[in-house]
Design a protein around this motif. Structure first.
Motif, PDB file in Angstrom:
ATOM      1  N   LYS A  83       0.839  -1.196   0.000  1.00  0.00           N
ATOM      2  CA  LYS A  83       0.000   0.000   0.000  1.00  0.00           C
ATOM      3  C   LYS A  83       0.880   1.254   0.000  1.00  0.00           C
ATOM      4  CE  LYS A  83      -4.243  -1.739   2.157  1.00  0.00           C
ATOM      5  NZ  LYS A  83      -5.230  -1.513   3.250  1.00  0.00           N
ATOM      6  N   PRO A  84       0.321   2.360  -0.483  1.00  0.00           N
ATOM      7  CA  PRO A  84       1.045   3.632  -0.413  1.00  0.00           C
ATOM      8  C   PRO A  84       0.806   4.334   0.920  1.00  0.00           C
ATOM      9  CG  PRO A  84      -0.982   3.942  -1.645  1.00  0.00           C
ATOM     10  CD  PRO A  84      -0.936   2.476  -1.258  1.00  0.00           C
ATOM     11  N   LEU A  85       1.785   5.113   1.344  1.00  0.00           N
ATOM     12  CA  LEU A  85       1.674   5.974   2.515  1.00  0.00           C
ATOM     13  C   LEU A  85       2.260   7.337   2.169  1.00  0.00           C
ATOM     14  CD1 LEU A  85       3.068   3.770   5.469  1.00  0.00           C
ATOM     15  CD2 LEU A  85       0.663   4.201   4.944  1.00  0.00           C
ATOM     16  N   ARG A  86       1.829   8.355   2.890  1.00  0.00           N
ATOM     17  CA  ARG A  86       2.532   9.635   2.841  1.00  0.00           C
ATOM     18  C   ARG A  86       2.596  10.208   4.242  1.00  0.00           C
ATOM     19  NH1 ARG A  86       4.796  13.319  -0.472  1.00  0.00           N
ATOM     20  NH2 ARG A  86       4.849  15.456   0.320  1.00  0.00           N
ATOM     21  N   TYR A  87       3.816  10.284   4.764  1.00  0.00           N
ATOM     22  CA  TYR A  87       4.077  10.911   6.053  1.00  0.00           C
ATOM     23  C   TYR A  87       5.415  11.627   5.970  1.00  0.00           C
ATOM     24  CZ  TYR A  87       0.312   8.105   8.125  1.00  0.00           C
ATOM     25  OH  TYR A  87      -0.912   7.551   8.428  1.00  0.00           O
ATOM     26  N   PHE A  88       5.625  12.601   6.868  1.00  0.00           N
ATOM     27  CA  PHE A  88       6.887  13.338   6.935  1.00  0.00           C
ATOM     28  C   PHE A  88       7.225  14.007   5.598  1.00  0.00           C
ATOM     29  CE2 PHE A  88       7.126   9.340   9.403  1.00  0.00           C
ATOM     30  CZ  PHE A  88       6.959   9.883  10.668  1.00  0.00           C
ATOM     31  N   GLY A  89       6.178  14.419   4.861  1.00  0.00           N
ATOM     32  CA  GLY A  89       6.388  15.063   3.576  1.00  0.00           C
ATOM     33  C   GLY A  89       7.000  14.157   2.540  1.00  0.00           C
ATOM     34  N   THR A  90       6.807  12.825   2.694  1.00  0.00           N
ATOM     35  CA  THR A  90       7.474  11.844   1.837  1.00  0.00           C
ATOM     36  C   THR A  90       6.495  10.772   1.396  1.00  0.00           C
ATOM     37  OG1 THR A  90       9.536  12.189   3.088  1.00  0.00           O
ATOM     38  CG2 THR A  90       9.404  10.212   1.715  1.00  0.00           C
ATOM     39  N   ASP A  91       6.551  10.392   0.116  1.00  0.00           N
ATOM     40  CA  ASP A  91       5.773   9.260  -0.367  1.00  0.00           C
ATOM     41  C   ASP A  91       6.498   7.970  -0.013  1.00  0.00           C
ATOM     42  OD1 ASP A  91       3.593  10.533  -1.362  1.00  0.00           O
ATOM     43  OD2 ASP A  91       4.250  10.537  -3.437  1.00  0.00           O
ATOM     44  N   LEU A  92       5.756   7.012   0.551  1.00  0.00           N
ATOM     45  CA  LEU A  92       6.319   5.759   1.036  1.00  0.00           C
ATOM     46  C   LEU A  92       5.538   4.585   0.473  1.00  0.00           C
ATOM     47  CD1 LEU A  92       6.527   6.806   4.810  1.00  0.00           C
ATOM     48  CD2 LEU A  92       8.401   6.875   3.143  1.00  0.00           C
ATOM     49  N   ALA A  93       6.173   3.419   0.494  1.00  0.00           N
ATOM     50  CA  ALA A  93       5.502   2.163   0.175  1.00  0.00           C
ATOM     51  C   ALA A  93       5.658   1.242   1.373  1.00  0.00           C
ATOM     52  CB  ALA A  93       6.104   1.517  -1.064  1.00  0.00           C
ATOM     53  N   ILE A  94       4.555   0.608   1.778  1.00  0.00           N
ATOM     54  CA  ILE A  94       4.563  -0.313   2.917  1.00  0.00           C
ATOM     55  C   ILE A  94       4.060  -1.665   2.444  1.00  0.00           C
ATOM     56  CG2 ILE A  94       2.250   0.476   3.640  1.00  0.00           C
ATOM     57  CD1 ILE A  94       3.068  -0.107   6.529  1.00  0.00           C
ATOM     58  N   PRO A 145       3.018  13.446  11.675  1.00  0.00           N
ATOM     59  CA  PRO A 145       3.058  14.522  10.691  1.00  0.00           C
ATOM     60  C   PRO A 145       2.932  13.972   9.269  1.00  0.00           C
ATOM     61  CG  PRO A 145       4.910  14.656  12.233  1.00  0.00           C
ATOM     62  CD  PRO A 145       4.291  13.314  12.406  1.00  0.00           C
ATOM     63  N   VAL A 146       2.041  14.561   8.497  1.00  0.00           N
ATOM     64  CA  VAL A 146       1.923  14.250   7.072  1.00  0.00           C
ATOM     65  C   VAL A 146       2.723  15.269   6.275  1.00  0.00           C
ATOM     66  CG1 VAL A 146       0.333  13.941   5.139  1.00  0.00           C
ATOM     67  CG2 VAL A 146      -0.345  13.235   7.451  1.00  0.00           C
ATOM     68  N   GLU A 147       2.483  16.533   6.554  1.00  0.00           N
ATOM     69  CA  GLU A 147       3.255  17.644   6.002  1.00  0.00           C
ATOM     70  C   GLU A 147       3.650  18.545   7.168  1.00  0.00           C
ATOM     71  OE1 GLU A 147       3.858  17.293   2.896  1.00  0.00           O
ATOM     72  OE2 GLU A 147       2.180  16.073   2.155  1.00  0.00           O
ATOM     73  N   GLU A 148       4.366  19.628   6.874  1.00  0.00           N
ATOM     74  CA  GLU A 148       4.787  20.521   7.950  1.00  0.00           C
ATOM     75  C   GLU A 148       3.600  21.118   8.703  1.00  0.00           C
ATOM     76  OE1 GLU A 148       9.068  22.405   6.693  1.00  0.00           O
ATOM     77  OE2 GLU A 148       7.300  23.164   5.618  1.00  0.00           O
ATOM     78  N   ASP A 149       2.469  21.265   8.035  1.00  0.00           N
ATOM     79  CA  ASP A 149       1.296  21.861   8.681  1.00  0.00           C
ATOM     80  C   ASP A 149       0.087  20.934   8.660  1.00  0.00           C
ATOM     81  OD1 ASP A 149       0.858  21.982   5.958  1.00  0.00           O
ATOM     82  OD2 ASP A 149      -0.126  23.946   6.015  1.00  0.00           O
ATOM     83  N   VAL A 150       0.332  19.623   8.555  1.00  0.00           N
ATOM     84  CA  VAL A 150      -0.763  18.654   8.553  1.00  0.00           C
ATOM     85  C   VAL A 150      -0.390  17.486   9.454  1.00  0.00           C
ATOM     86  CG1 VAL A 150      -2.256  17.140   7.193  1.00  0.00           C
ATOM     87  CG2 VAL A 150      -1.396  19.271   6.181  1.00  0.00           C
ATOM     88  N   LEU A 151      -1.268  17.187  10.419  1.00  0.00           N
ATOM     89  CA  LEU A 151      -1.086  16.045  11.315  1.00  0.00           C
ATOM     90  C   LEU A 151      -2.268  15.101  11.177  1.00  0.00           C
ATOM     91  CD1 LEU A 151      -0.049  17.710  14.689  1.00  0.00           C
ATOM     92  CD2 LEU A 151       1.379  16.184  13.351  1.00  0.00           C
ATOM     93  N   ARG A 152      -1.982  13.805  11.148  1.00  0.00           N
ATOM     94  CA  ARG A 152      -3.039  12.814  11.256  1.00  0.00           C
ATOM     95  C   ARG A 152      -3.084  12.351  12.708  1.00  0.00           C
ATOM     96  NH1 ARG A 152      -3.842   7.021   8.043  1.00  0.00           N
ATOM     97  NH2 ARG A 152      -6.058   6.792   8.570  1.00  0.00           N
ATOM     98  N   VAL A 153      -4.223  12.534  13.346  1.00  0.00           N
ATOM     99  CA  VAL A 153      -4.374  12.265  14.774  1.00  0.00           C
ATOM    100  C   VAL A 153      -5.453  11.214  14.967  1.00  0.00           C
ATOM    101  CG1 VAL A 153      -4.976  13.259  17.019  1.00  0.00           C
ATOM    102  CG2 VAL A 153      -3.678  14.614  15.358  1.00  0.00           C
ATOM    103  N   ARG A 154      -5.117  10.155  15.704  1.00  0.00           N
ATOM    104  CA  ARG A 154      -6.095   9.132  16.037  1.00  0.00           C
ATOM    105  C   ARG A 154      -6.017   8.833  17.529  1.00  0.00           C
ATOM    106  NH1 ARG A 154      -3.995   5.662  11.071  1.00  0.00           N
ATOM    107  NH2 ARG A 154      -2.283   7.090  11.536  1.00  0.00           N
ATOM    108  N   TYR A 155      -7.177   8.854  18.180  1.00  0.00           N
ATOM    109  CA  TYR A 155      -7.280   8.502  19.592  1.00  0.00           C
ATOM    110  C   TYR A 155      -7.915   7.114  19.675  1.00  0.00           C
ATOM    111  CZ  TYR A 155      -6.137  12.991  21.835  1.00  0.00           C
ATOM    112  OH  TYR A 155      -5.498  14.102  22.317  1.00  0.00           O
ATOM    113  N   CYS A 156      -7.245   6.202  20.354  1.00  0.00           N
ATOM    114  CA  CYS A 156      -7.740   4.833  20.539  1.00  0.00           C
ATOM    115  C   CYS A 156      -8.026   4.618  22.025  1.00  0.00           C
ATOM    116  CB  CYS A 156      -6.706   3.820  20.053  1.00  0.00           C
ATOM    117  SG  CYS A 156      -6.277   3.981  18.310  1.00  0.00           S
ATOM    118  N   PHE A 157      -9.258   4.259  22.326  1.00  0.00           N
ATOM    119  CA  PHE A 157      -9.677   4.075  23.717  1.00  0.00           C
ATOM    120  C   PHE A 157      -9.929   2.597  23.987  1.00  0.00           C
ATOM    121  CE2 PHE A 157     -11.024   8.314  22.459  1.00  0.00           C
ATOM    122  CZ  PHE A 157     -10.642   9.105  23.527  1.00  0.00           C
TER     123      PHE A 157
END
Length: 370
Positions: A71-82, A283-295
């Motif tokens: 699958k593709p990912l994008r974090y830290f301003g970088t395109d990744l493959a996982i 961080p996805v980009e310098e001004d974008v965060l993906r935030v998930r809370y797991c309870f």
């Protein structure tokens, strides 16, 4: 006749709720939490162009990628493959093939434990960062027989896939991910996960925890909470003792907040309802965060007579993040803030947090220090 002061008028709701949140319910609220925020200033205008702090980050849940899947990912301003190999191990690399630049996260294949590019089937080793096979070639070019592709350290813990980020890819992980015994315990509930997109920086989010004055004016608490702070080498924490009102009367509560690096944080709530909150902040980009809370909560509690209180606690925690998000989405980072005597230990926090930034050699301008 005296004109009432709006700042002291009890009819004036907190600004965040009044402006954006008061009428949001159900799916509308869920959609707002992850909606795009168009027209915002650039990261440079907001002082957010300071790079990403290094550490372990929970990028996806463990079931995000199955054996044999890419699958593709994008974090830290970088395109990744996982991908997950036949051996069950998750691997992550930069996405672009060194051959002709195809994105290997889109249409790539797992060949044993290797990642196969969808364009010409060049096969990459996700541990070594080398090309191991080119099915149609008699010889592998020497440039890709040695390390040519960035590989990212990966571990799995607490139901998550964790990736180590450092701007220098040669720096190995400096600490381990903290494991929580409650996660996966059959006596505890599966994760109840809520997601936000925050248009800000992970440092501003973290600083919120020591900014004690905002609790009254954003969250509507009657008093400014008092916390016992803990400062470690790579982690920090706080214990907040509070008396909380319930239908059964006043209950003594304890909120214990801990972090390990910038990307791992968790909170244990005791008193009204025992709850473990495991947070994923990436961080996805310098001004974008993906935030998930797991309870997760004890099943006996979540399904018992106190189930209503257990669910209400989760709703209240999420409501507070909603309120903070309104501010985070639009605030800038002030490198030299003017602090008053009612603020929390913000300068101490910034000095401590600066350890997570890799400074170029000879650069003494620590942007994280106020």
């Amino acid at each position: 006749m005296t004109t009432p002061n709006p700042a002291n008028d009890a009819r004036t709701p907190p600004v965040a709720v009044w402006q954006l949140l008061e009428k949001l319910r159900g799916q509308d609220l869920t959609d707002w939490r992850v909606a795009p925020l168009d027209g915002r200033p650039s990261p440079a205008e907001r002082g957010l162009d300071i790079g990403f702090p290094f550490g372990w980050y929970a990028v996806e849940m463990a079931d995000f990628v199955a054996a044999g899947q890419v699958k593709p990912l994008r974090y830290f301003g970088t395109d990744l493959a996982i991908w997950r190999g036949e051996d069950g191990k998750v691997r992550v690399t930069d996405a672009w093939c060194k051959h002709l630049g195809a994105h290997m996260g889109h249409g790539g294949k797992v060949h044993g434990n290797l990642l196969e590019c969808p364009f010409h089937a060049w096969r990459y080793d996700g541990d070594e960062g080398t090309v191991k096979d080119i099915p149609y070639a008699k010889a592998i070019p020497p440039q890709v027989k040695r390390k040519c592709q960035r590989t990212w350290p990966v571990t799995e813990a607490n139901g998550w896939i964790w990736v180590w980020y450092h701007p220098d890819q040669n720096v190995a992980p400096m600490w381990d991910v903290v494991v929580h015994d409650e996660v996966g315990d059959p006596e505890w509930t599966p994760f109840d996960t809520i997601e936000w997109t925050v248009y800000g920086s992970i440092q501003n989010m973290a600083e919120n925890g020591v900014d004690v004055a905002h609790f009254k004016y954003i969250h509507g608490t009657a008093d400014v909470p008092k916390a016992e702070l803990r400062w470690g080498d790579w982690g920090r924490g706080a214990d907040v003792k509070a008396q909380m009102g319930t239908p059964a009367g006043i209950v003594d509560g304890l909120i214990s907040y801990d972090t390990m690096g910038p990307g791992q944080s968790w909170v244990r709530f005791r008193g009204i309802s025992e709850t473990l909150l495991v947070a994923s902040l990436v961080p996805v980009e310098e001004d974008v965060l993906r935030v998930r809370y797991c309870f997760t909560q004890p099943k006996q509690q979540a399904d018992g007579p106190g189930a209503g209180l257990a669910r209400a606690l989760i709703r209240d925690i999420c409501k507070q993040l909603d309120q903070d998000k309104v501010i985070w989405d639009r605030m800038r980072y002030e490198p030299n803030p003017i602090i008053c005597d009612g603020d929390g230990p913000i300068p101490q926090f910034r000095q401590w947090y600066s350890r997570y930034y890799a400074q170029p050699q000879g650069d003494t301008n620590l942007r994280a220090v106020g």
